[in-house]
Design a protein around this motif. Sequence first.
Motif, PDB file in Angstrom:
ATOM      1  N   GLU A 330       0.811  -1.270   0.125  1.00 49.01           N
ATOM      2  CA  GLU A 330       0.061  -0.160   0.157  1.00 49.01           C
ATOM      3  C   GLU A 330       0.757   1.189  -0.089  1.00 49.01           C
ATOM      4  O   GLU A 330       0.485   2.262  -0.513  1.00 49.01           O
ATOM      5  CB  GLU A 330      -0.912   0.006   1.319  1.00 49.01           C
ATOM      6  N   THR A 332       3.615   1.801  -1.362  1.00 46.53           N
ATOM      7  CA  THR A 332       4.387   2.199  -2.727  1.00 46.53           C
ATOM      8  C   THR A 332       3.848   3.124  -3.509  1.00 46.53           C
ATOM      9  O   THR A 332       2.696   3.107  -3.563  1.00 46.53           O
ATOM     10  CB  THR A 332       4.277   0.771  -3.517  1.00 46.53           C
ATOM     11  N   ALA A 333       4.661   3.896  -3.711  1.00 43.26           N
ATOM     12  CA  ALA A 333       4.096   5.432  -4.515  1.00 43.26           C
ATOM     13  C   ALA A 333       3.420   4.744  -5.890  1.00 43.26           C
ATOM     14  O   ALA A 333       3.935   4.115  -6.452  1.00 43.26           O
ATOM     15  CB  ALA A 333       5.259   6.245  -4.964  1.00 43.26           C
ATOM     16  N   GLN A 334       2.472   5.873  -6.364  1.00 46.32           N
ATOM     17  CA  GLN A 334       1.626   5.330  -7.464  1.00 46.32           C
ATOM     18  C   GLN A 334       2.449   5.115  -8.618  1.00 46.32           C
ATOM     19  O   GLN A 334       2.467   4.363  -9.508  1.00 46.32           O
ATOM     20  CB  GLN A 334       0.531   6.335  -7.769  1.00 46.32           C
ATOM     21  N   ILE A 335       3.426   6.241  -8.882  1.00 46.88           N
ATOM     22  CA  ILE A 335       4.139   6.073 -10.390  1.00 46.88           C
ATOM     23  C   ILE A 335       4.972   4.936 -10.115  1.00 46.88           C
ATOM     24  O   ILE A 335       5.504   4.437 -11.172  1.00 46.88           O
ATOM     25  CB  ILE A 335       4.842   7.466 -10.428  1.00 46.88           C
ATOM     26  N   LYS A 337       4.383   2.012  -8.791  1.00 50.66           N
ATOM     27  CA  LYS A 337       3.322   0.908  -9.212  1.00 50.66           C
ATOM     28  C   LYS A 337       3.163   0.799 -10.627  1.00 50.66           C
ATOM     29  O   LYS A 337       3.153  -0.363 -11.160  1.00 50.66           O
ATOM     30  CB  LYS A 337       1.927   0.972  -8.441  1.00 50.66           C
ATOM     31  N   VAL A 338       3.077   2.179 -11.355  1.00 48.95           N
ATOM     32  CA  VAL A 338       3.124   1.916 -12.754  1.00 48.95           C
ATOM     33  C   VAL A 338       4.329   1.300 -13.503  1.00 48.95           C
ATOM     34  O   VAL A 338       4.098   0.702 -14.351  1.00 48.95           O
ATOM     35  CB  VAL A 338       3.071   3.445 -13.273  1.00 48.95           C
ATOM     36  N   THR A 363      -3.888  -2.465 -14.106  1.00 49.03           N
ATOM     37  CA  THR A 363      -3.377  -1.445 -12.954  1.00 49.03           C
ATOM     38  C   THR A 363      -2.611  -0.381 -13.272  1.00 49.03           C
ATOM     39  O   THR A 363      -2.700   0.919 -12.995  1.00 49.03           O
ATOM     40  CB  THR A 363      -3.069  -2.402 -11.749  1.00 49.03           C
ATOM     41  N   LEU A 367      -3.782   3.592 -13.379  1.00 47.40           N
ATOM     42  CA  LEU A 367      -3.102   4.414 -12.301  1.00 47.40           C
ATOM     43  C   LEU A 367      -2.414   5.886 -13.225  1.00 47.40           C
ATOM     44  O   LEU A 367      -2.281   6.817 -12.644  1.00 47.40           O
ATOM     45  CB  LEU A 367      -1.979   3.786 -11.333  1.00 47.40           C
ATOM     46  N   TYR A 368      -1.748   5.292 -14.012  1.00 44.88           N
ATOM     47  CA  TYR A 368      -0.906   6.289 -14.896  1.00 44.88           C
ATOM     48  C   TYR A 368      -1.982   7.315 -15.700  1.00 44.88           C
ATOM     49  O   TYR A 368      -1.887   8.489 -15.360  1.00 44.88           O
ATOM     50  CB  TYR A 368      -0.050   5.685 -15.998  1.00 44.88           C
ATOM     51  N   GLN A 370      -5.090   8.071 -14.748  1.00 43.97           N
ATOM     52  CA  GLN A 370      -5.986   8.613 -13.927  1.00 43.97           C
ATOM     53  C   GLN A 370      -5.535  10.058 -13.542  1.00 43.97           C
ATOM     54  O   GLN A 370      -6.203  11.004 -13.056  1.00 43.97           O
ATOM     55  CB  GLN A 370      -6.350   7.770 -12.679  1.00 43.97           C
ATOM     56  N   ASP A 371      -4.260  10.231 -13.325  1.00 42.48           N
ATOM     57  CA  ASP A 371      -3.624  11.291 -12.589  1.00 42.48           C
ATOM     58  C   ASP A 371      -2.921  12.361 -13.852  1.00 42.48           C
ATOM     59  O   ASP A 371      -2.395  13.482 -13.421  1.00 42.48           O
ATOM     60  CB  ASP A 371      -2.434  11.036 -11.744  1.00 42.48           C
TER      61      ASP A 371
END
Length: 645
Positions: A330, A332-335, A337-338, A363, A367-368, A370-371
Amino acid sequence: MAGAGATIKQVLDAAEQAATAGDVARAVALYRQVLTKAPKHSKAKKALARLEKQGGTVGRAMTQADANVLVQVLNSGDFANAQRVARDMSAAFPNEPFVYNILGYASGMVGDQKAAIEAFKWAIKLNPNFVEAMSNYGSYLVQIERPNDAVPVLQKAIAKKPDYAEAHHNLGVAYFAMGQSDAALQHYDLALKYAPNYANALNSRGSLKTSRHDRVGAEADFRAALAIAPKDAGALANLAGVFAADGKSAEAVELLEQALVIDSKNTETLLQLAIIYNESGQSTQAIGVFERVLAIEPAHAQALRMMLDLVPLGDRGPLISQMETLFQAEQTAQIDKVHLGFALGHHFEKTGDYGKSYACLETANRLYRQDMPPLPETDDKKFARITKAFETDAFAALRDAADPTEVPVFILGMMRSGTSLVEQIIATHSDVFGAGELNAVTEMGKTLYDKGAKATAADGQGFTTAYLAELTRNAKGAARVVDKMPGNFFNVGLIKTLFPNAKIINTVRDPRDNCFSIYKNFFDTYAHQYAYDQVELARFANSYKQMMNRWDELFPDQIYHVSYEALVADQEGESRKLLDYLGLEWQDSVLEFHKTKRAVRTASVNQVRQKIYRSSVKSWQNYAPYLQDLYEGLDKKLWADAFVD
């Protein structure tokens, strides 16, 4: 210690504790700090009056010696200690904006965001004309990804001191972070007008020019910065980036090694070095440098993603285990995870676990996407605007500036359609130079597109002269020079108007394979937003095909369409056709394209160093249950000639 981040109650409590302990000077300073924040605070006023009656006016003014101590600690690079010393001094000298400015800077350097912001604000409140604090505060807001908030702060600093070079530079950085490169360039230029030897401004301006693919201008700025500051590791790395983009890998490596002598643990510089080794086909060296990155930062997701593709499948066990753990964590930064999702998706495809592969890819893409910030112009509007311009013959006047040269060869098409493969084959020929992916037509063409029907022959002449200079500056007189920018399919009309004898090769691939190949790859830019959503991908692919059909109608028999599937099925036959179209004699060496020692700067870097393989044809079928949105969105009639059954 009651510093800039403390509440009034906390400062008041500290003052009372100091008074009780007999530290009258400190108590007086703290009560004054409360009254600076809240001038009518009755409790503080009464306590301060009582202490002053007792002789508590022993508090002294800040001296230059005090200031020198603080600056010396800051310059030592021990920012945690600098923050502690600045906090102590803010208690002893609560009305000194100089102290709060340094407290803000030191707090920012140790990641104490709240304390940094409050300290900068307090420095400016104590001295509304403190432009240095405003400049530092604006710079810090950019660092914490708040450039919109930084702009008014920096504008205020410049309004108070129009020739303050540092504020101009920081405002340029803020505008650049917001995507407003013209405004950024204006303030970089002003910074250098007022401070011609401002190395940071030269470095920043060079970076902006790099983003605009003005490598000549960027190189000049980086060299100028290094002439002023020869040990600027950032400028060395930036200049290396220019050399790498020009295919000068050895020169780039030399500069990066110099930068690493200065800053050996800079993971961004190490990553850049690893990428250049990989692009040059030196995978062993690349892995070694990726490992250096991971020794410093074991969870560096981008390094893990890029290194994984170079590690043999059978040796990946520990690496995959680490990456899966990070991907599922959880925190881990979003980028990150990308990066991990794309890497794991590729890995599980190779092991045949397509369900797990798609789950990772979905995933990562979600994630990439949506922001991502909105584009200045949607893809749909761009297709419509450019198509309309040529259907109305808006650029008729440009024909008078047409250049008859046959040197340019444009390879274009959808990303992942085989453009890199075609370029590698052609560039293996002794009479051809591969210039790589140039954004020059798009960048230099902006003025022409903006002017539309008002564009003159002189505008066209300026474009052709500048473009040919950029295209051929490293070509050493080659008969044909390849510009392999897939997105130039938008610019076919402009190309054929100004370079009527240029050769255009459009690579076409089954859109199911093509779109899915895009979907499973990471592109380090927000420009390709359609790439991360199946519905958007299908719509973009349909628009591309419609545009290419329209170009064929407007410029009949002037575009060569090569089928990716035909090329991998009959390499020699299709290669002979390509060379014949270019007017080049056959050379057997083109069949050994994978042995060519040239830098490849695309997502296909590792594929084009292998012999042609056919496993990518119909590979979408392995994921058919997960690609319904993509398949249903593709126009079957429009793509009928490209589907491979």
